[in-house]
Design a protein around this motif. Structure first.
Motif, PDB file in Angstrom:
ATOM      1  N   LYS A 393      41.008  40.046  47.750  1.00 20.26           N
ATOM      2  CA  LYS A 393      41.621  38.766  46.984  1.00 20.26           C
ATOM      3  C   LYS A 393      42.078  39.402  45.827  1.00 20.26           C
ATOM      4  N   LEU A 394      44.234  39.306  46.215  1.00 22.34           N
ATOM      5  CA  LEU A 394      45.325  39.754  44.986  1.00 22.34           C
ATOM      6  C   LEU A 394      44.494  40.490  43.587  1.00 22.34           C
ATOM      7  N   GLY A 395      43.906  38.950  42.733  1.00 20.03           N
ATOM      8  CA  GLY A 395      43.532  39.373  41.275  1.00 20.03           C
ATOM      9  C   GLY A 395      42.546  39.695  41.638  1.00 20.03           C
ATOM     10  N   PHE A 396      41.596  40.454  42.296  1.00 19.29           N
ATOM     11  CA  PHE A 396      40.914  41.490  42.133  1.00 19.29           C
ATOM     12  C   PHE A 396      41.524  43.205  41.654  1.00 19.29           C
ATOM     13  N   ALA A 397      42.947  43.036  43.078  1.00 19.13           N
ATOM     14  CA  ALA A 397      43.894  44.695  42.757  1.00 19.13           C
ATOM     15  C   ALA A 397      44.025  45.089  41.950  1.00 19.13           C
ATOM     16  N   GLY A 398      43.856  47.034  41.973  1.00 20.37           N
ATOM     17  CA  GLY A 398      43.693  47.673  40.712  1.00 20.37           C
ATOM     18  C   GLY A 398      42.877  47.505  39.674  1.00 20.37           C
ATOM     19  N   ALA A 399      40.775  46.690  39.729  1.00 19.90           N
ATOM     20  CA  ALA A 399      40.230  46.462  39.127  1.00 19.90           C
ATOM     21  C   ALA A 399      39.143  46.735  39.718  1.00 19.90           C
ATOM     22  N   LEU A 400      39.131  47.049  41.372  1.00 21.33           N
ATOM     23  CA  LEU A 400      37.855  47.774  41.412  1.00 21.33           C
ATOM     24  C   LEU A 400      36.970  48.309  40.695  1.00 21.33           C
ATOM     25  N   PHE A 401      36.580  48.984  40.173  1.00 19.28           N
ATOM     26  CA  PHE A 401      35.791  49.807  39.753  1.00 19.28           C
ATOM     27  C   PHE A 401      34.647  49.759  38.818  1.00 19.28           C
ATOM     28  N   ASP A 402      34.314  48.685  38.748  1.00 18.52           N
ATOM     29  CA  ASP A 402      32.870  48.463  38.269  1.00 18.52           C
ATOM     30  C   ASP A 402      32.861  46.211  38.723  1.00 18.52           C
ATOM     31  N   ASP A 403      32.211  46.666  39.683  1.00 18.36           N
ATOM     32  CA  ASP A 403      32.110  45.331  40.734  1.00 18.36           C
ATOM     33  C   ASP A 403      30.627  44.482  39.699  1.00 18.36           C
ATOM     34  N   SER A 404      30.013  44.724  38.800  1.00 18.21           N
ATOM     35  CA  SER A 404      29.490  44.135  37.953  1.00 18.21           C
ATOM     36  C   SER A 404      30.208  43.601  36.691  1.00 18.21           C
ATOM     37  N   ALA A 405      30.990  44.074  36.895  1.00 20.31           N
ATOM     38  CA  ALA A 405      32.314  43.460  35.252  1.00 20.31           C
ATOM     39  C   ALA A 405      32.956  42.318  36.279  1.00 20.31           C
ATOM     40  N   LEU A 406      33.322  42.482  37.034  1.00 12.35           N
ATOM     41  CA  LEU A 406      34.754  42.082  37.575  1.00 12.35           C
ATOM     42  C   LEU A 406      34.808  40.595  37.244  1.00 12.35           C
ATOM     43  N   PRO A 407      33.820  39.615  37.646  1.00 11.72           N
ATOM     44  CA  PRO A 407      34.012  38.317  37.276  1.00 11.72           C
ATOM     45  C   PRO A 407      34.244  38.432  35.502  1.00 11.72           C
ATOM     46  N   LEU A 408      34.081  38.764  34.459  1.00 19.91           N
ATOM     47  CA  LEU A 408      34.451  38.889  33.247  1.00 19.91           C
ATOM     48  C   LEU A 408      35.958  39.360  32.648  1.00 19.91           C
ATOM     49  N   THR A 409      35.789  40.373  33.043  1.00 15.31           N
ATOM     50  CA  THR A 409      37.540  41.154  32.730  1.00 15.31           C
ATOM     51  C   THR A 409      38.725  40.675  33.421  1.00 15.31           C
ATOM     52  N   VAL A 410      38.528  40.301  34.875  1.00 15.76           N
ATOM     53  CA  VAL A 410      39.918  40.239  35.937  1.00 15.76           C
ATOM     54  C   VAL A 410      39.765  38.614  35.650  1.00 15.76           C
ATOM     55  N   GLY A 411      38.251  37.874  35.496  1.00 15.00           N
ATOM     56  CA  GLY A 411      38.848  36.361  35.014  1.00 15.00           C
ATOM     57  C   GLY A 411      38.592  35.241  37.020  1.00 15.00           C
ATOM     58  N   ALA A 412      38.039  35.349  37.520  1.00 14.59           N
ATOM     59  CA  ALA A 412      37.019  34.958  38.782  1.00 14.59           C
ATOM     60  C   ALA A 412      37.398  33.959  38.491  1.00 14.59           C
ATOM     61  N   THR A 413      37.639  32.558  38.917  1.00  9.41           N
ATOM     62  CA  THR A 413      37.281  31.344  38.639  1.00  9.41           C
ATOM     63  C   THR A 413      36.863  30.455  40.238  1.00  9.41           C
ATOM     64  N   GLN A 414      36.661  30.953  40.874  1.00 10.88           N
ATOM     65  CA  GLN A 414      36.467  30.638  41.996  1.00 10.88           C
ATOM     66  C   GLN A 414      35.389  31.113  42.569  1.00 10.88           C
ATOM     67  N   ALA A 415      33.935  30.689  43.269  1.00  7.09           N
ATOM     68  CA  ALA A 415      33.441  31.648  44.771  1.00  7.09           C
ATOM     69  C   ALA A 415      34.340  31.341  45.545  1.00  7.09           C
ATOM     70  N   ASP A 416      33.476  32.624  46.596  1.00  9.56           N
ATOM     71  CA  ASP A 416      34.287  32.507  48.199  1.00  9.56           C
ATOM     72  C   ASP A 416      32.712  31.806  48.517  1.00  9.56           C
ATOM     73  N   MET A 417      31.819  32.534  48.523  1.00  9.79           N
ATOM     74  CA  MET A 417      30.111  31.858  49.297  1.00  9.79           C
ATOM     75  C   MET A 417      29.184  31.460  47.808  1.00  9.79           C
ATOM     76  N   THR A 418      29.164  30.881  48.494  1.00 12.88           N
ATOM     77  CA  THR A 418      28.014  30.473  47.237  1.00 12.88           C
ATOM     78  C   THR A 418      26.752  29.441  47.755  1.00 12.88           C
ATOM     79  N   ILE A 419      25.145  30.096  48.100  1.00 13.89           N
ATOM     80  CA  ILE A 419      23.423  30.046  48.319  1.00 13.89           C
ATOM     81  C   ILE A 419      23.290  29.873  47.899  1.00 13.89           C
ATOM     82  N   VAL A 420      22.130  28.120  47.578  1.00 14.07           N
ATOM     83  CA  VAL A 420      21.173  28.146  46.990  1.00 14.07           C
ATOM     84  C   VAL A 420      20.243  28.340  47.663  1.00 14.07           C
ATOM     85  N   GLY A 421      18.978  28.621  47.676  1.00 15.91           N
ATOM     86  CA  GLY A 421      18.001  28.535  48.105  1.00 15.91           C
ATOM     87  C   GLY A 421      17.701  29.430  49.605  1.00 15.91           C
ATOM     88  N   GLY A 422      19.344  29.768  49.956  1.00 11.13           N
ATOM     89  CA  GLY A 422      19.387  30.888  51.601  1.00 11.13           C
ATOM     90  C   GLY A 422      20.131  29.722  52.531  1.00 11.13           C
TER      91      GLY A 422
END
Length: 468
Positions: A393-422
Protein backbone atom coordinates in the motif's frame (compact mmCIF):
# COMPACT_ATOMS: atom_id res chain seq x y z
CA UNK A 1 -12.84 -29.88 10.87
CA UNK A 2 -11.82 -27.28 8.29
CA UNK A 3 -8.15 -26.50 7.71
CA UNK A 4 -6.44 -23.29 6.60
CA UNK A 5 -2.89 -22.70 5.43
CA UNK A 6 -1.37 -19.21 5.29
CA UNK A 7 1.71 -19.25 3.07
CA UNK A 8 4.68 -16.95 2.49
CA UNK A 9 3.73 -14.00 4.71
CA UNK A 10 6.25 -11.16 4.53
CA UNK A 11 6.32 -11.45 8.31
CA UNK A 12 4.28 -12.84 11.19
CA UNK A 13 4.36 -10.58 14.25
CA UNK A 14 3.59 -13.17 16.92
CA UNK A 15 3.53 -11.05 20.12
CA UNK A 16 4.49 -14.23 21.95
CA UNK A 17 6.63 -14.22 25.10
CA UNK A 18 9.76 -13.58 23.03
CA UNK A 19 8.11 -11.07 20.66
CA UNK A 20 9.23 -13.16 17.69
CA UNK A 21 8.78 -11.84 14.17
CA UNK A 22 8.87 -14.71 11.67
CA UNK A 23 10.05 -13.71 8.19
CA UNK A 24 8.58 -15.50 5.16
CA UNK A 25 6.26 -17.24 7.59
CA UNK A 26 3.58 -19.89 7.29
CA UNK A 27 0.73 -20.82 9.61
CA UNK A 28 -1.35 -24.00 9.62
CA UNK A 29 -4.77 -23.97 11.29
CA UNK A 30 -7.25 -26.74 12.10
CA UNK A 31 -10.68 -25.51 13.10
CA UNK A 32 -9.97 -22.56 15.36
CA UNK A 33 -6.54 -23.70 16.55
CA UNK A 34 -3.06 -22.81 15.34
CA UNK A 35 -1.31 -26.14 14.81
CA UNK A 36 2.00 -24.94 13.39
CA UNK A 37 3.73 -21.61 12.78
CA UNK A 38 7.13 -20.96 11.25
CA UNK A 39 9.06 -21.02 7.97
CA UNK A 40 8.53 -23.56 5.20
CA UNK A 41 5.98 -25.66 7.07
CA UNK A 42 5.61 -29.22 5.70
CA UNK A 43 1.87 -28.95 5.02
CA UNK A 44 0.99 -29.48 1.39
CA UNK A 45 -2.79 -29.34 1.43
CA UNK A 46 -5.57 -27.59 3.31
CA UNK A 47 -9.21 -26.79 2.64
CA UNK A 48 -8.08 -23.26 1.86
CA UNK A 49 -4.62 -21.90 1.12
CA UNK A 50 -4.03 -18.14 1.41
CA UNK A 51 -1.04 -16.72 -0.41
CA UNK A 52 0.13 -14.05 2.03
CA UNK A 53 3.05 -12.81 -0.06
CA UNK A 54 3.67 -9.12 0.79
CA UNK A 55 1.28 -9.39 3.77
CA UNK A 56 2.20 -8.68 7.40
CA UNK A 57 0.28 -10.84 9.89
CA UNK A 58 -0.58 -9.60 13.38
CA UNK A 59 -2.53 -11.07 16.30
CA UNK A 60 -6.12 -9.85 16.32
CA UNK A 61 -6.63 -6.71 18.37
CA UNK A 62 -8.87 -7.08 21.43
CA UNK A 63 -11.34 -4.36 22.43
CA UNK A 64 -11.99 -4.25 26.19
CA UNK A 65 -14.67 -1.53 26.34
CA UNK A 66 -17.47 -0.41 24.03
CA UNK A 67 -21.10 0.71 23.93
CA UNK A 68 -22.24 -0.51 20.53
CA UNK A 69 -25.67 1.12 20.69
CA UNK A 70 -23.94 4.51 20.59
CA UNK A 71 -23.02 3.92 16.94
CA UNK A 72 -26.38 5.55 16.17
CA UNK A 73 -25.52 8.77 18.04
CA UNK A 74 -22.07 9.80 16.87
CA UNK A 75 -21.40 13.28 15.55
CA UNK A 76 -24.48 14.75 17.28
CA UNK A 77 -23.93 18.55 17.30
CA UNK A 78 -25.38 19.12 20.78
CA UNK A 79 -23.06 16.49 22.27
CA UNK A 80 -19.84 17.47 20.53
CA UNK A 81 -18.32 19.85 23.07
CA UNK A 82 -19.44 18.49 26.45
CA UNK A 83 -17.77 16.99 29.47
CA UNK A 84 -18.98 13.54 30.52
CA UNK A 85 -22.00 14.40 32.71
CA UNK A 86 -23.42 17.00 30.30
CA UNK A 87 -22.72 14.66 27.39
CA UNK A 88 -24.68 11.88 29.11
CA UNK A 89 -27.60 14.14 29.97
CA UNK A 90 -27.82 15.21 26.33
CA UNK A 91 -27.71 11.70 24.88
CA UNK A 92 -29.94 9.94 27.42
CA UNK A 93 -32.83 11.81 25.76
CA UNK A 94 -32.03 10.12 22.45
CA UNK A 95 -31.18 6.69 23.85
CA UNK A 96 -34.54 6.42 25.61
CA UNK A 97 -36.03 5.82 22.12
CA UNK A 98 -33.91 2.73 21.38
CA UNK A 99 -35.75 -0.27 19.93
CA UNK A 100 -34.53 -3.84 19.25
CA UNK A 101 -33.78 -3.24 15.56
CA UNK A 102 -31.70 -0.19 16.50
CA UNK A 103 -29.54 -2.30 18.79
CA UNK A 104 -29.04 -4.94 16.09
CA UNK A 105 -28.09 -2.41 13.41
CA UNK A 106 -25.77 -0.45 15.68
CA UNK A 107 -24.01 -3.68 16.67
CA UNK A 108 -23.69 -4.83 13.06
CA UNK A 109 -22.14 -1.50 12.13
CA UNK A 110 -19.89 -1.10 15.17
CA UNK A 111 -18.66 -4.69 15.18
CA UNK A 112 -18.23 -4.56 11.42
CA UNK A 113 -16.02 -1.50 11.77
CA UNK A 114 -13.99 -3.26 14.44
CA UNK A 115 -13.41 -6.32 12.26
CA UNK A 116 -12.30 -4.08 9.39
CA UNK A 117 -9.75 -2.46 11.73
CA UNK A 118 -8.13 -5.73 12.78
CA UNK A 119 -10.18 -6.39 15.92
CA UNK A 120 -11.07 -10.05 16.40
CA UNK A 121 -12.50 -9.98 19.94
CA UNK A 122 -14.70 -7.25 21.39
CA UNK A 123 -16.38 -6.72 24.70
CA UNK A 124 -19.48 -4.55 24.99
CA UNK A 125 -21.16 -2.80 27.90
CA UNK A 126 -24.91 -2.55 27.26
CA UNK A 127 -26.82 -0.75 30.00
CA UNK A 128 -29.68 1.28 28.45
CA UNK A 129 -33.08 -0.44 28.71
CA UNK A 130 -35.82 2.14 28.01
CA UNK A 131 -39.12 1.64 29.82
CA UNK A 132 -41.75 -0.15 27.76
CA UNK A 133 -39.22 -1.64 25.32
CA UNK A 134 -38.10 -5.27 25.17
CA UNK A 135 -35.85 -6.48 27.98
CA UNK A 136 -34.02 -8.59 25.41
CA UNK A 137 -32.04 -5.79 23.78
CA UNK A 138 -28.65 -7.32 24.55
CA UNK A 139 -29.78 -10.40 22.62
CA UNK A 140 -29.86 -8.28 19.46
CA UNK A 141 -26.17 -7.44 19.63
CA UNK A 142 -25.34 -11.07 20.39
CA UNK A 143 -27.24 -11.97 17.20
CA UNK A 144 -25.20 -9.44 15.23
CA UNK A 145 -21.90 -10.73 16.59
CA UNK A 146 -22.82 -14.29 15.62
CA UNK A 147 -23.69 -13.25 12.08
CA UNK A 148 -20.43 -11.34 11.63
CA UNK A 149 -18.22 -14.01 13.18
CA UNK A 150 -16.44 -11.87 15.78
CA UNK A 151 -15.41 -13.30 19.15
CA UNK A 152 -17.70 -11.48 21.58
CA UNK A 153 -17.77 -10.62 25.28
CA UNK A 154 -21.01 -8.73 25.98
CA UNK A 155 -21.61 -7.56 29.54
CA UNK A 156 -25.16 -7.19 30.83
CA UNK A 157 -25.15 -3.64 32.14
CA UNK A 158 -27.71 -1.86 34.26
CA UNK A 159 -28.88 1.44 35.68
CA UNK A 160 -31.17 1.41 38.70
CA UNK A 161 -30.51 4.83 40.27
CA UNK A 162 -32.63 7.36 38.38
CA UNK A 163 -32.86 11.10 38.99
CA UNK A 164 -35.75 10.74 41.40
CA UNK A 165 -33.38 8.79 43.68
CA UNK A 166 -30.35 11.04 43.29
CA UNK A 167 -28.77 9.38 40.25
CA UNK A 168 -27.79 10.93 36.93
CA UNK A 169 -29.93 9.09 34.32
CA UNK A 170 -33.63 9.78 33.72
CA UNK A 171 -35.89 7.27 35.45
CA UNK A 172 -37.20 6.23 32.02
CA UNK A 173 -33.94 4.42 31.14
CA UNK A 174 -33.50 2.64 34.47
CA UNK A 175 -34.82 -0.72 35.66
CA UNK A 176 -35.72 -2.17 39.02
CA UNK A 177 -33.08 -4.26 40.70
CA UNK A 178 -35.19 -7.42 40.59
CA UNK A 179 -35.63 -7.09 36.81
CA UNK A 180 -31.91 -6.42 36.34
CA UNK A 181 -30.75 -9.40 38.39
CA UNK A 182 -33.28 -11.77 36.85
CA UNK A 183 -32.32 -10.84 33.30
CA UNK A 184 -28.60 -10.90 34.07
CA UNK A 185 -29.01 -14.47 35.28
CA UNK A 186 -30.95 -15.31 32.11
CA UNK A 187 -28.24 -13.90 29.85
CA UNK A 188 -25.47 -15.80 31.65
CA UNK A 189 -27.35 -19.09 31.59
CA UNK A 190 -28.40 -18.75 27.96
CA UNK A 191 -25.23 -17.44 26.35
CA UNK A 192 -22.06 -17.77 28.44
CA UNK A 193 -19.63 -20.42 27.21
CA UNK A 194 -16.43 -20.78 29.21
CA UNK A 195 -14.53 -23.19 26.94
CA UNK A 196 -11.14 -22.12 25.59
CA UNK A 197 -12.25 -21.34 22.04
CA UNK A 198 -15.68 -20.00 22.96
CA UNK A 199 -17.05 -17.37 20.61
CA UNK A 200 -19.21 -15.88 23.37
CA UNK A 201 -18.54 -15.11 27.00
CA UNK A 202 -20.76 -12.97 29.20
CA UNK A 203 -20.01 -10.56 32.05
CA UNK A 204 -21.94 -8.57 34.67
CA UNK A 205 -21.69 -4.79 34.40
CA UNK A 206 -23.63 -2.24 36.48
CA UNK A 207 -22.99 1.05 34.73
CA UNK A 208 -21.28 3.33 37.25
CA UNK A 209 -21.32 4.58 40.86
CA UNK A 210 -23.68 7.41 39.87
CA UNK A 211 -26.31 5.24 38.17
CA UNK A 212 -26.74 2.14 40.35
CA UNK A 213 -27.44 1.54 44.03
CA UNK A 214 -25.12 0.06 46.62
CA UNK A 215 -27.41 -2.96 46.95
CA UNK A 216 -27.31 -3.63 43.21
CA UNK A 217 -23.52 -3.53 43.18
CA UNK A 218 -23.36 -6.04 46.04
CA UNK A 219 -25.95 -8.38 44.55
CA UNK A 220 -24.40 -8.15 41.07
CA UNK A 221 -20.96 -9.11 42.35
CA UNK A 222 -22.44 -12.05 44.27
CA UNK A 223 -24.35 -13.19 41.18
CA UNK A 224 -21.30 -12.92 38.92
CA UNK A 225 -19.10 -14.92 41.27
CA UNK A 226 -21.72 -17.59 41.77
CA UNK A 227 -21.52 -18.24 38.00
CA UNK A 228 -17.77 -17.64 37.69
CA UNK A 229 -18.12 -14.79 35.18
CA UNK A 230 -16.18 -11.54 35.04
CA UNK A 231 -17.29 -8.13 36.27
CA UNK A 232 -17.03 -4.74 34.58
CA UNK A 233 -18.00 -1.14 35.35
CA UNK A 234 -16.94 2.46 34.72
CA UNK A 235 -14.62 3.89 37.35
CA UNK A 236 -12.38 6.91 37.92
CA UNK A 237 -13.26 8.39 34.53
CA UNK A 238 -13.73 12.02 35.61
CA UNK A 239 -13.32 14.34 38.58
CA UNK A 240 -17.12 14.80 38.51
CA UNK A 241 -17.50 11.11 39.34
CA UNK A 242 -14.99 11.39 42.18
CA UNK A 243 -16.84 14.42 43.58
CA UNK A 244 -20.18 12.58 43.31
CA UNK A 245 -18.79 9.66 45.31
CA UNK A 246 -17.27 11.87 47.98
CA UNK A 247 -20.42 13.99 48.40
CA UNK A 248 -23.07 11.26 48.12
CA UNK A 249 -21.24 8.19 49.38
CA UNK A 250 -18.53 9.62 51.61
CA UNK A 251 -15.70 7.67 49.95
CA UNK A 252 -13.55 7.71 46.83
CA UNK A 253 -14.71 5.53 43.91
CA UNK A 254 -12.29 2.63 44.46
CA UNK A 255 -13.10 2.43 48.17
CA UNK A 256 -16.77 2.23 47.22
CA UNK A 257 -15.92 -0.67 44.93
CA UNK A 258 -14.14 -2.42 47.79
CA UNK A 259 -17.16 -1.98 50.04
CA UNK A 260 -19.48 -3.56 47.47
CA UNK A 261 -17.35 -6.54 46.35
CA UNK A 262 -15.99 -5.00 43.16
CA UNK A 263 -12.26 -5.57 43.62
CA UNK A 264 -10.40 -8.67 42.49
CA UNK A 265 -8.73 -10.45 39.57
CA UNK A 266 -12.15 -11.04 37.99
CA UNK A 267 -12.89 -7.29 37.75
CA UNK A 268 -11.96 -4.71 35.13
CA UNK A 269 -12.81 -1.02 35.10
CA UNK A 270 -13.32 1.27 32.14
CA UNK A 271 -11.06 4.35 32.01
CA UNK A 272 -9.24 4.46 35.38
CA UNK A 273 -7.89 7.98 34.91
CA UNK A 274 -8.16 9.43 38.42
CA UNK A 275 -6.76 6.70 40.68
CA UNK A 276 -4.16 7.88 43.18
CA UNK A 277 -0.87 6.08 43.80
CA UNK A 278 -2.06 3.97 46.73
CA UNK A 279 -5.13 2.87 44.77
CA UNK A 280 -2.97 1.91 41.80
CA UNK A 281 -0.77 -0.30 43.96
CA UNK A 282 -3.83 -1.89 45.55
CA UNK A 283 -5.26 -2.70 42.12
CA UNK A 284 -1.99 -4.24 41.02
CA UNK A 285 -1.83 -6.39 44.14
CA UNK A 286 -5.38 -7.71 43.77
CA UNK A 287 -5.29 -8.25 39.99
CA UNK A 288 -7.81 -5.65 38.78
CA UNK A 289 -7.81 -4.68 35.13
CA UNK A 290 -8.37 -1.38 33.32
CA UNK A 291 -9.71 -0.68 29.82
CA UNK A 292 -7.77 2.27 28.40
CA UNK A 293 -9.89 4.36 25.97
CA UNK A 294 -7.59 7.12 24.68
CA UNK A 295 -9.76 8.73 21.98
CA UNK A 296 -12.85 8.91 24.17
CA UNK A 297 -10.89 10.31 27.11
CA UNK A 298 -9.42 13.03 24.93
CA UNK A 299 -12.70 13.93 23.25
CA UNK A 300 -14.57 14.30 26.55
CA UNK A 301 -11.61 16.10 28.16
CA UNK A 302 -11.62 13.49 30.90
CA UNK A 303 -7.83 13.31 31.26
CA UNK A 304 -5.06 10.84 30.49
CA UNK A 305 -4.74 7.49 32.22
CA UNK A 306 -1.54 7.16 34.36
CA UNK A 307 -0.38 4.39 32.11
CA UNK A 308 3.21 4.03 33.30
CA UNK A 309 2.19 3.90 36.98
CA UNK A 310 -0.44 1.28 36.23
CA UNK A 311 1.93 -0.93 34.27
CA UNK A 312 4.73 -0.57 36.81
CA UNK A 313 2.31 -1.60 39.59
CA UNK A 314 1.28 -4.74 37.70
CA UNK A 315 -2.24 -3.58 36.86
CA UNK A 316 -3.64 -5.40 33.83
CA UNK A 317 -4.25 -2.84 31.07
CA UNK A 318 -6.08 -3.40 27.78
CA UNK A 319 -7.18 -1.15 24.95
CA UNK A 320 -10.77 -0.03 24.32
CA UNK A 321 -12.47 2.21 21.78
CA UNK A 322 -15.39 3.12 24.09
CA UNK A 323 -18.77 4.03 22.62
CA UNK A 324 -18.86 5.66 19.22
CA UNK A 325 -20.66 8.70 20.61
CA UNK A 326 -17.48 9.64 22.48
CA UNK A 327 -15.06 8.40 19.83
CA UNK A 328 -16.94 8.74 16.52
CA UNK A 329 -15.50 5.44 15.32
CA UNK A 330 -15.09 1.78 16.23
CA UNK A 331 -11.55 1.55 14.89
CA UNK A 332 -8.97 -0.32 16.94
CA UNK A 333 -6.06 0.60 14.67
CA UNK A 334 -6.96 4.25 15.13
CA UNK A 335 -7.03 3.93 18.93
CA UNK A 336 -3.82 1.92 18.90
CA UNK A 337 -2.02 4.91 17.39
CA UNK A 338 -3.90 7.35 19.66
CA UNK A 339 -2.65 5.49 22.74
CA UNK A 340 0.91 5.51 21.45
CA UNK A 341 0.90 9.24 20.66
CA UNK A 342 -1.02 10.33 23.78
CA UNK A 343 1.53 8.86 26.14
CA UNK A 344 4.48 10.11 24.10
CA UNK A 345 2.97 13.55 24.61
CA UNK A 346 2.13 13.07 28.30
CA UNK A 347 5.23 11.20 29.48
CA UNK A 348 7.85 12.12 26.89
CA UNK A 349 10.81 9.74 27.32
CA UNK A 350 8.72 7.52 29.65
CA UNK A 351 5.97 7.18 27.07
CA UNK A 352 4.93 3.81 25.67
CA UNK A 353 7.12 2.09 23.12
CA UNK A 354 5.51 0.70 19.98
CA UNK A 355 5.89 -2.84 21.34
CA UNK A 356 4.31 -1.92 24.69
CA UNK A 357 1.36 -0.30 22.95
CA UNK A 358 0.73 -3.26 20.65
CA UNK A 359 1.12 -5.59 23.63
CA UNK A 360 -1.59 -3.67 25.54
CA UNK A 361 -4.01 -4.14 22.61
CA UNK A 362 -3.28 -7.87 22.29
CA UNK A 363 -1.80 -9.74 25.27
CA UNK A 364 -2.81 -7.02 27.73
CA UNK A 365 -6.41 -6.97 26.58
CA UNK A 366 -6.55 -10.78 26.68
CA UNK A 367 -5.41 -10.70 30.33
CA UNK A 368 -8.02 -8.06 31.18
CA UNK A 369 -10.75 -10.31 29.77
CA UNK A 370 -9.31 -13.43 31.42
CA UNK A 371 -8.79 -15.03 28.01
CA UNK A 372 -4.98 -15.07 27.75
CA UNK A 373 -4.75 -18.84 27.36
CA UNK A 374 -6.53 -18.65 24.00
CA UNK A 375 -6.08 -15.23 22.40
CA UNK A 376 -3.70 -12.27 22.36
CA UNK A 377 -0.74 -13.78 20.50
CA UNK A 378 -0.02 -16.08 17.56
CA UNK A 379 1.30 -19.32 19.03
CA UNK A 380 0.72 -23.05 18.66
CA UNK A 381 -2.40 -24.03 20.59
CA UNK A 382 -3.97 -20.58 20.54
CA UNK A 383 -6.90 -19.39 18.45
CA UNK A 384 -6.25 -18.36 14.86
CA UNK A 385 -7.37 -14.76 15.42
CA UNK A 386 -5.36 -12.40 13.23
CA UNK A 387 -5.35 -9.58 10.72
CA UNK A 388 -3.14 -8.73 7.76
CA UNK A 389 -1.80 -5.52 6.26
CA UNK A 390 -0.60 -5.34 2.65
CA UNK A 391 2.93 -3.91 2.60
CA UNK A 392 2.44 -2.75 -0.99
CA UNK A 393 0.00 0.00 0.00
CA UNK A 394 1.19 3.51 -0.84
CA UNK A 395 0.86 4.67 2.76
CA UNK A 396 3.52 2.16 3.84
CA UNK A 397 6.09 3.18 1.24
CA UNK A 398 9.31 4.31 2.91
CA UNK A 399 8.26 2.75 6.22
CA UNK A 400 9.03 -0.96 5.80
CA UNK A 401 11.84 -1.18 8.34
CA UNK A 402 10.00 -2.46 11.43
CA UNK A 403 6.90 -4.48 10.56
CA UNK A 404 5.82 -4.85 14.20
CA UNK A 405 5.64 -1.06 14.63
CA UNK A 406 3.92 -0.29 11.33
CA UNK A 407 0.31 0.07 12.61
CA UNK A 408 1.44 2.59 15.23
CA UNK A 409 3.97 4.70 13.39
CA UNK A 410 2.38 4.98 9.96
CA UNK A 411 -1.18 4.81 11.24
CA UNK A 412 -2.95 2.08 9.27
CA UNK A 413 -6.71 2.32 9.76
CA UNK A 414 -8.03 -0.73 7.91
CA UNK A 415 -7.04 -4.37 7.63
CA UNK A 416 -6.85 -6.11 4.27
CA UNK A 417 -7.91 -9.42 5.82
CA UNK A 418 -9.22 -10.42 9.24
CA UNK A 419 -9.54 -14.01 10.42
CA UNK A 420 -11.36 -15.09 13.58
CA UNK A 421 -11.00 -18.67 14.77
CA UNK A 422 -9.70 -19.75 11.39
CA UNK A 423 -12.63 -18.16 9.54
CA UNK A 424 -12.06 -15.31 7.08
CA UNK A 425 -14.47 -12.51 8.05
CA UNK A 426 -12.84 -9.57 6.21
CA UNK A 427 -11.35 -10.03 2.75
CA UNK A 428 -9.90 -7.31 0.55
CA UNK A 429 -10.96 -4.83 3.20
CA UNK A 430 -14.66 -5.79 3.05
CA UNK A 431 -16.89 -7.73 5.43
CA UNK A 432 -17.56 -11.23 4.13
CA UNK A 433 -21.25 -11.93 3.45
CA UNK A 434 -22.43 -8.41 4.35
CA UNK A 435 -23.88 -5.81 1.99
CA UNK A 436 -22.07 -2.87 3.56
CA UNK A 437 -23.92 -0.22 1.54
CA UNK A 438 -27.32 -1.59 2.55
CA UNK A 439 -26.23 -1.88 6.19
CA UNK A 440 -25.00 1.73 6.21
CA UNK A 441 -28.30 2.93 4.74
CA UNK A 442 -30.43 1.06 7.29
CA UNK A 443 -28.24 2.21 10.17
CA UNK A 444 -28.50 5.87 9.16
CA UNK A 445 -32.29 5.57 8.89
CA UNK A 446 -32.38 4.23 12.44
CA UNK A 447 -30.14 7.04 13.66
CA UNK A 448 -32.36 9.63 11.97
CA UNK A 449 -35.44 8.20 13.65
CA UNK A 450 -33.83 8.31 17.10
CA UNK A 451 -32.65 11.90 16.75
CA UNK A 452 -35.95 13.06 15.25
CA UNK A 453 -37.93 11.40 18.06
CA UNK A 454 -35.85 13.16 20.71
CA UNK A 455 -36.01 16.49 18.90
CA UNK A 456 -39.79 16.40 18.57
CA UNK A 457 -40.39 15.28 22.14
CA UNK A 458 -38.18 17.97 23.70
CA UNK A 459 -38.63 20.74 21.13
CA UNK A 460 -34.85 20.89 20.62
CA UNK A 461 -33.19 20.40 17.25
CA UNK A 462 -30.30 18.08 18.07
CA UNK A 463 -28.77 18.80 14.69
CA UNK A 464 -28.66 22.62 14.72
CA UNK A 465 -28.28 23.86 18.31
CA UNK A 466 -31.69 25.57 18.36
CA UNK A 467 -35.25 25.11 19.56
CA UNK A 468 -37.93 24.01 17.14
Amino acid sequence: MSTLLIRNARSIVTMDGENRVIRNGDMYIEGQEIIAIGENLPYETADRVIDATHKIVYPGLINTHHHLYQTLTRNIPLAQDCSLFDWLLTLYEIWRHLEPEDVYLSAMTGLGELLKSGCTTSSDHFYVFPNGVSEYLIDEEIRAASELGIRFFPTRGSMSLGRSNGGLPPDEVTQTESVILRDTQRVIEKYHKADRFSMLRVGVAPCSPFSVSRDLLKESSALARSYGVRMHTHLAETMDEEQFCLERLGVRPLEYMEQTGWVGDDVWYAHGIWFNDSEIHKMGACGCGVAHCPSSNMKLSSGAIPIRKLLDAGVKVGLGVDGSASNDASNMLWDLRMAYLLHKHELQERGLTTNETLSIATRGSARVLGWESSIGSLEIGKAADLFMLDSRKLGFAGALFDDSALPLTVGATQADMTIVGGRVVVENGMLVGVDEEKLAFRTQLAADRLVNSASLRLGIDYRKYRRI
